[in-house]
Design an enzyme around this catalytic site. Sequence first.
Site, short mmCIF file in Angstrom:
data_model
loop_
_atom_site.label_atom_id
_atom_site.label_comp_id
_atom_site.label_asym_id
_atom_site.label_seq_id
_atom_site.Cartn_x
_atom_site.Cartn_y
_atom_site.Cartn_z
N HIS A 1 0.85 -1.19 0.00
CA HIS A 1 0.00 0.00 0.00
C HIS A 1 0.89 1.24 0.00
O HIS A 1 2.01 1.21 0.54
CB HIS A 1 -0.88 0.02 1.24
CG HIS A 1 -2.01 -0.95 1.23
ND1 HIS A 1 -3.17 -0.74 1.92
CD2 HIS A 1 -2.15 -2.15 0.60
CE1 HIS A 1 -3.99 -1.76 1.74
NE2 HIS A 1 -3.39 -2.63 0.95
N GLU B 1 0.87 3.92 1.76
CA GLU B 1 1.30 4.37 3.09
C GLU B 1 2.43 3.53 3.64
O GLU B 1 3.41 4.05 4.17
CB GLU B 1 0.12 4.32 4.08
CG GLU B 1 -1.06 5.17 3.71
CD GLU B 1 -2.15 4.38 3.00
OE1 GLU B 1 -3.34 4.63 3.31
OE2 GLU B 1 -1.83 3.54 2.15
N CYS C 1 -6.39 2.22 5.68
CA CYS C 1 -7.04 0.96 6.03
C CYS C 1 -6.52 0.48 7.39
O CYS C 1 -5.63 1.12 7.97
CB CYS C 1 -6.76 -0.08 4.94
SG CYS C 1 -5.05 -0.70 4.97
N CYS D 1 -2.60 -0.07 7.31
CA CYS D 1 -1.86 1.18 7.21
C CYS D 1 -2.00 2.00 8.50
O CYS D 1 -1.03 2.63 8.94
CB CYS D 1 -2.31 1.97 6.00
SG CYS D 1 -1.89 1.13 4.44
#
Length: 159
Positions: free
Chosen positions: A64, A66, A94, A97
């Site tokens: 991801h 992040e 999410c 993250c």
Amino acid sequence: MQMVQQEIPSYLKEDVRWMKEALLEAQKAAELGEIPVGAVMVYQGEIIARAHNRRELDCDALAHAEVLCISQACKKLHSWRLSGCTLYVTLEPCPMCSGAIINSRVDRVVYGAKDDKAGCAGSVADLFVMPFNHTPVIRSGILAEECGEILSRFFSSLR
């Protein structure tokens, strides 16, 4: 009656400035066929890391924007603690993250669009108000329309 135009506070101008950089990362992800989420990490007024989603390209569920950005920032600062840093991300983090943000001690998180399906900064849950050992400051809705639009265009192109 005369309207008085209020000046945008400097901190908000900075948030918009850095979110535009995160949007550039999101665009890179879209061009690669990835879900267009971008992130930048800012420390002492400079970008020290930037990333975009790479799950499909890397065949990695952890890729991801992040998480990749946090990893780069840790290497840049030679520390797992990102105190003094602000993470700008185009989509609400999410659960994974959010956990990475808490564990890396990021001071502030600024995000654009809400994520009604997986967002953990208030949409589905709010991990940042739980009694963990670190609580970052959260600011939402910065360039939310632009951040949401790039996602909408991406998903409509798949249909």
